[in-house]
Enzyme design. Structure first.
Site, PDB file in Angstrom:
ATOM      1  N   ASP A  95      30.176 -66.812 -21.429  1.00  0.00           N
ATOM      2  CA  ASP A  95      28.603 -66.407 -21.151  1.00  0.00           C
ATOM      3  C   ASP A  95      28.867 -64.276 -21.687  1.00  0.00           C
ATOM      4  O   ASP A  95      27.907 -64.024 -21.569  1.00  0.00           O
ATOM      5  CB  ASP A  95      29.175 -66.126 -19.864  1.00  0.00           C
ATOM      6  CG  ASP A  95      30.587 -64.987 -19.497  1.00  0.00           C
ATOM      7  OD1 ASP A  95      31.283 -64.919 -20.304  1.00  0.00           O
ATOM      8  OD2 ASP A  95      31.111 -65.290 -17.818  1.00  0.00           O
ATOM      9  N   ASP A 160      38.611 -60.784 -15.898  1.00  0.00           N
ATOM     10  CA  ASP A 160      37.557 -60.170 -15.920  1.00  0.00           C
ATOM     11  C   ASP A 160      37.796 -59.081 -15.173  1.00  0.00           C
ATOM     12  O   ASP A 160      37.522 -59.395 -13.457  1.00  0.00           O
ATOM     13  CB  ASP A 160      36.293 -61.159 -16.052  1.00  0.00           C
ATOM     14  CG  ASP A 160      35.377 -60.371 -16.279  1.00  0.00           C
ATOM     15  OD1 ASP A 160      34.423 -59.764 -17.411  1.00  0.00           O
ATOM     16  OD2 ASP A 160      34.233 -59.452 -15.195  1.00  0.00           O
ATOM     17  N   ARG A 448      27.064 -51.941 -13.760  1.00  0.00           N
ATOM     18  CA  ARG A 448      27.623 -50.947 -14.280  1.00  0.00           C
ATOM     19  C   ARG A 448      26.811 -50.411 -15.096  1.00  0.00           C
ATOM     20  O   ARG A 448      25.926 -50.671 -15.384  1.00  0.00           O
ATOM     21  CB  ARG A 448      28.528 -50.834 -15.108  1.00  0.00           C
ATOM     22  CG  ARG A 448      30.047 -51.801 -14.834  1.00  0.00           C
ATOM     23  CD  ARG A 448      31.170 -52.194 -15.622  1.00  0.00           C
ATOM     24  NE  ARG A 448      32.641 -52.292 -14.629  1.00  0.00           N
ATOM     25  CZ  ARG A 448      33.221 -53.318 -14.967  1.00  0.00           C
ATOM     26  NH1 ARG A 448      33.671 -54.012 -16.013  1.00  0.00           N
ATOM     27  NH2 ARG A 448      34.225 -53.422 -14.797  1.00  0.00           N
ATOM     28  N   SER A 643      36.435 -52.190 -17.398  1.00  0.00           N
ATOM     29  CA  SER A 643      37.478 -53.587 -17.601  1.00  0.00           C
ATOM     30  C   SER A 643      38.267 -53.772 -17.028  1.00  0.00           C
ATOM     31  O   SER A 643      39.111 -52.887 -17.700  1.00  0.00           O
ATOM     32  CB  SER A 643      36.407 -53.415 -18.433  1.00  0.00           C
ATOM     33  OG  SER A 643      37.017 -55.137 -19.515  1.00  0.00           O
ATOM     34  N   ARG A 645      39.312 -55.339 -19.840  1.00  0.00           N
ATOM     35  CA  ARG A 645      39.235 -56.065 -21.852  1.00  0.00           C
ATOM     36  C   ARG A 645      40.814 -55.324 -21.997  1.00  0.00           C
ATOM     37  O   ARG A 645      41.705 -54.103 -22.147  1.00  0.00           O
ATOM     38  CB  ARG A 645      38.402 -55.511 -22.553  1.00  0.00           C
ATOM     39  CG  ARG A 645      38.343 -54.134 -22.268  1.00  0.00           C
ATOM     40  CD  ARG A 645      36.769 -53.446 -22.874  1.00  0.00           C
ATOM     41  NE  ARG A 645      35.621 -54.661 -22.327  1.00  0.00           N
ATOM     42  CZ  ARG A 645      34.853 -53.154 -22.749  1.00  0.00           C
ATOM     43  NH1 ARG A 645      34.225 -52.779 -22.957  1.00  0.00           N
ATOM     44  NH2 ARG A 645      34.201 -53.669 -20.876  1.00  0.00           N
TER      45      ARG A 645
HETATM   46  C1  MIC Z   1      32.745 -55.714 -18.715  1.00  0.00           C
HETATM   47  O1  MIC Z   1      31.970 -56.596 -17.612  1.00  0.00           O
HETATM   48  O2  MIC Z   1      32.718 -54.580 -18.609  1.00  0.00           O
HETATM   49  C2  MIC Z   1      32.536 -57.213 -18.549  1.00  0.00           C
HETATM   50  C3  MIC Z   1      32.636 -57.096 -20.236  1.00  0.00           C
HETATM   51  O3  MIC Z   1      32.737 -58.161 -18.312  1.00  0.00           O
HETATM   52  C4  MIC Z   1      34.805 -56.843 -18.862  1.00  0.00           C
HETATM   53  C5  MIC Z   1      35.496 -57.435 -19.326  1.00  0.00           C
HETATM   54  C6  MIC Z   1      35.810 -57.805 -20.803  1.00  0.00           C
HETATM   55  O4  MIC Z   1      35.823 -56.408 -21.082  1.00  0.00           O
HETATM   56  O5  MIC Z   1      35.814 -58.279 -21.317  1.00  0.00           O
HETATM   57  C7  MIC Z   1      35.406 -56.738 -17.540  1.00  0.00           C
HETATM   58  O6  MIC Z   1      34.610 -56.317 -16.428  1.00  0.00           O
HETATM   59  O7  MIC Z   1      36.448 -56.803 -17.211  1.00  0.00           O
HETATM   60 FE1  SF4 Z   2      28.899 -60.605 -17.592  1.00  0.00          FE
HETATM   61 FE2  SF4 Z   2      31.000 -58.299 -17.428  1.00  0.00          FE
HETATM   62 FE3  SF4 Z   2      27.588 -58.117 -17.121  1.00  0.00          FE
HETATM   63 FE4  SF4 Z   2      28.614 -59.232 -14.841  1.00  0.00          FE
HETATM   64  S1  SF4 Z   2      29.345 -57.771 -15.524  1.00  0.00           S
HETATM   65  S2  SF4 Z   2      27.579 -60.085 -16.214  1.00  0.00           S
HETATM   66  S3  SF4 Z   2      30.822 -60.547 -16.374  1.00  0.00           S
HETATM   67  S4  SF4 Z   2      29.099 -58.245 -18.397  1.00  0.00           S
END
Ligand code: MIC
Ligand code: SF4
Length: 755
Positions: A95, A160, A448, A643, A645
């Site tokens: 995704d 995530d 976010r 995140s 990550r």
């Molecule tokens: C996000 O919303 O910041 C992400 C991208 O979904 C991350 C995961 C990632 O950095 O791959 C998260 O929320 O953990």
């Molecule tokens: Fe994707 Fe993270 Fe955004 Fe949700 S908050 S849509 S998991 S990037």
């Protein structure tokens, strides 16, 4: 029939006895959170009065979910663990790697070509190790999990931070780094500090313009981005039971933004309805059978102050819609105050783009309520002033809203429908003109809004709101428009008001989908070969990190003292960098490029103490690495928020940073650092942050007797030769100290498997 129904049956069969034992051991009624925690203790641990915020406890989660951007690292680690198959049901969801540019079909085609190597890798690893694979276009992990896998009373972890979304179906679902996922898939225990408990009582009922999103926007304003750290948030009250299941999901989802470990709701009729309408009447029937165990004991909600560490009450009858932002999700402004607040802060008030969807807000209910507003544009002779974009959360929702005519209504207001993917929410938005870096405002229903997150432009002011409010503000093109009181001028010059949104909790005709995008793994994957091209720019097999040298760390150089907010987006940016998530060396070129250097207030410009020249953070760190010199990163409050990550921990580890010293950490990031064999320390005295100077050389003393609860000492030698000795706290337990000594947790698993 639901996936993994036998596993769910087993969990439910064992739950009552485990909960009764815990209730007896503690001698008091239990919250829902405690019931789920106690019924998922790993191995034969007996329930006891664990210290909230103190005791580390081992758990056995029921399942694991991974999204493509984090799954690559999680699975590269899992491949090293030497297991033939995952120990618990696990899934991978594609995704994050799909850019939003033209429209869904075309964008998806581009992504499947561009990221073919990564998708092929994830598909073949999944096939080999027994992991369910959701193809690109199937939807966003959290929506797909809610639709297919979440179940009341279950415990899952996911790579995530918004894994917490499944709390909407009464789970404890927790975001973790890939190394944690790797442990659980390898059949090991998963460790968590026994959480504190925050109870949020929702009285009254949502009405008019107010949506579930406003509950969490309000809570974020109250608790701030770190107020939920180390805590589970449990919602209850008539306002909770009268809300839809997907609305609960939205609230839990954005609970990540207050740093909460997770959020949850007790099992109720809305969950049963949602389970049935998503093809899981079997799970609903099982849950009904043990319903009393899937919510707190009655005494708890009658006297919440006795059982929760903190109780907040929100009256939904009077709750106003909110707009949170810019640049942080906890800056909450009720819509009636926006005119004043925007003027006082000089925020640009023309809304350029409204975006709805994402994993937070893309349920059938959300979309149907947004549609009820979009319909009024034609009915009332209005035109939509801002651009309007939709990222559906899953193919099932997209297919159903198309069938029900919603997409036609949206197209009449000029909406663009992007692929069922993260898209603009994670910087995968090829927004025309963003490179000009103009000051502008967007409104979205994501979770976010950190600087640069959506379009890479540091001057985009992003405000978070419900899909309903986003739609109204996109129609008005004005951030200060209050649809509850204000009017718009129509094509006849009349003043018209928008009617409050209405919608359906679930599709009256049921959900439908042609190809949901699921690929089951091979029954026996032992002959599946997972190939990684050594010349690949996107995938790189991992080499084990070196073990601790057995001595104190001497003469570390200060790499950067980060000032203010330093989220994982600042440490390891997403957007254009997402393509390197499977290649540690390549992605390390983004390390800390978004962090503000305290000494010159610039991003990505730090002093190389060896040459006295200023260079980018990654270049400077590579220069230290080449010279065999370890370094230290210093940070402010809530370092690593956002995140899950783990790249934000693996990059510094890979490039030779030894210590991250901050005023405080976000939970997942602190664990990620520990797992990768780094030292994550906090100032015993926060004012010592001020003692760190640009040219400091630093020794870490006390490592040979590194022990739980015993602080370490850092000796700072400044440029003029003077020294300061400061105390650094840590939260390592014995096991985590072993990770540090071994050079990372994975080195220990590898040994266990080999032995
Ligand atoms: C996000 O919303 O910041 C992400 C991208 O979904 C991350 C995961 C990632 O950095 O791959 C998260 O929320 O953990
Ligand atoms: Fe994707 Fe993270 Fe955004 Fe949700 S908050 S849509 S998991 S990037």
């Amino acid at each position: 029939m639901a996936f993994d129904i036998e596993m769910i049956k087993k969990v439910y069969a064992e739950m009552p006895a485990k909960i009764n034992a815990a209730r007896e051991a503690l001698g008091r009624p239990l919250t829902l959170s405690e019931k789920i925690l106690f019924s998922h203790l790993h191995g034969d641990q007996s329930p006891s009065n664990f210290e909230r915020g103190g005791s580390y406890v081992d758990f056995a989660p029921d399942r694991v979910a991974m999204q493509d951007a984090t799954a690559q690292m999680a699975l590269l680690q899992f491949m090293q663990a030497g297991r033939p198959k995952v120990a618990v049901p696990s899934t991978v969801h594609c995704d994050h790697l799909i850019s939003a540019k033209v429209e869904a079909k075309q964008d998806l085609q581009v992504a499947t070509t561009e990221s073919k190597e990564v998708y092929d890798f994830l598909a073949s690893v999944s096939n080999k190790y027994g992991i369910g694979f959701w193809k690109p276009g199937a939807g966003i992990i959290h929506q797909v999990v809610l639709e297919n896998y979440a179940f009341p009373g279950g415990m899952m972890i996911g790579t995530d931070s918004h894994t917490v979304n499944a709390g909407g179906l009464g789970m404890l679902a927790i975001g973790v780094g890939g190394a944690d996922a790797c442990d659980v898939m390898a059949g090991l225990a998963w460790e968590l500090k026994w959480p504190k408990l925050i109870g949020i009582k929702l009285t009254g009922k949502l009405n008019g313009w107010t949506a579930p999103k406003d509950v969490i926007l309000k809570v974020a304003g109250i608790l701030t981005v770190k107020g939920g750290t180390g805590a589970i948030v449990e919602y209850f009250g008539e306002g909770a039971t009268s809300m839809s299941c997907t609305g609960k999901g939205t609230i839990c989802n954005m609970g990540a933004e207050i740093g909460a470990t997770t959020s949850t709701f007790g099992y109720d009729a809305s969950m049963s309805r949602y389970l049935s309408s998503t093809g899981r009447a079997d799970v609903a029937a099982l849950a009904d059978g043990i319903a009393e165990h899937l919510t707190a004991d009655a005494e708890v909600y009658a006297n919440p102050e006795k059982y929760f560490d903190q109780v907040i009450e929100i009256d939904l009858n009077t709750l106003e819609p909110h707009l949170n932002g810019p640049f942080t999700p906890d800056l909450a402004t009720p819509i009636s105050k926006m005119k004043e607040v925007a003027a006082a802060n000089g925020w640009p008030t023309t809304v350029e783009v409204g975006l709805i969807g994402s994993c937070t807000n893309s349920s059938y209910e959300d979309i149907s309520r947004a549609v009820s507003l979009a319909k009024q544009v034609a009915q009332k002779g209005l035109t939509t002033k801002a651009e309007y974009m939709i990222t559906p959360g899953s193919e099932q929702v997209r297919y159903t809203i198309e069938r029900d005519g919603f997409l036609d209504v949206f197209s009449q207001i000029g909406a663009k429908v992007f692929a069922n993917a993260c898209g603009p929410c994670i910087g995968m938005w090829e927004r025309v003109g963003a490179e000009k870096k103009e000051k502008n405002t967007i409104v979205h229903s994501f979770n976010r809004n950190f600087a640069k997150r959506a379009d890479g432009n540091p001057n985009t002011f992003a405000f978070v709101a419900s899909p309903e409010i986003v739609t109204a503000l996109a129609i008005a093109g004005d951030l200060t428009f209050n649809p509850l009181t204000d009017t718009l001028t129509n094509d006849k010059g009349e003043q018209v008001k928008l009617d409050a949104p209405t919608g359906d909790e679930l599709p009256v005709k049921g959900f439908a989908v042609e190809d949901a995008g699921y690929q089951a793994p091979a029954v026996d994957g032992s002959s599946v070969v997972v190939a990684v091209d050594p010349a690949s720019k996107r995938l790189q097999l991992l080499d084990p990190f070196a073990a601790w040298e057995g001595t104190d760390l001497k003469s570390l150089k200060l790499l950067i003292k980060a000032k203010g907010k330093c989220t994982t987006d600042h440490i390891s940016m997403a957007g254009p960098w997402l393509k390197f998530r499977g290649h540690l060396d390549n992605i390390s070129n983004n390390m800390l490029i978004g962090a503000v250097n305290f000494f010159n207030e610039k991003t990505d410009s730090v002093k190389n103490q060896l040459t006295e020249a200023f260079d980018t953070v990654p270049n400077t760190q590579r220069a230290y690495k080449a010279a065999g010199i370890g370094t230290i990163v210093v940070g402010d409050e809530n370092y690593g928020e956002g995140s899950s990550r783990e790249h934000a921990a693996m990059e510094p580890r890979h490039l030779g940073v030894r210590v991250v010293l901050t005023k405080s950490f976000a939970r997942i990031h602190e664990t990620n650092l520990k797992k990768q064999g780094m030292l994550a320390l906090t100032f015993a005295n926060k004012l010592d942050y001020d003692k760190i100077q640009e040219d400091d050389t630093i020794d870490v003393v006390g490592l040979t007797s590194f022990a739980p609860g015993t602080p370490l000492t850092l000796v700072l030698t400044h440029k003029d030769g003077s020294t300061d000795s400061i105390e650094a706290n840590h939260t390592y337990n014995q096991q985590q100290i072993e990770w540090f000594k071994a050079g990372g947790a994975l080195n220990i698993i590898r040994k266990q498997v080999a032995g």
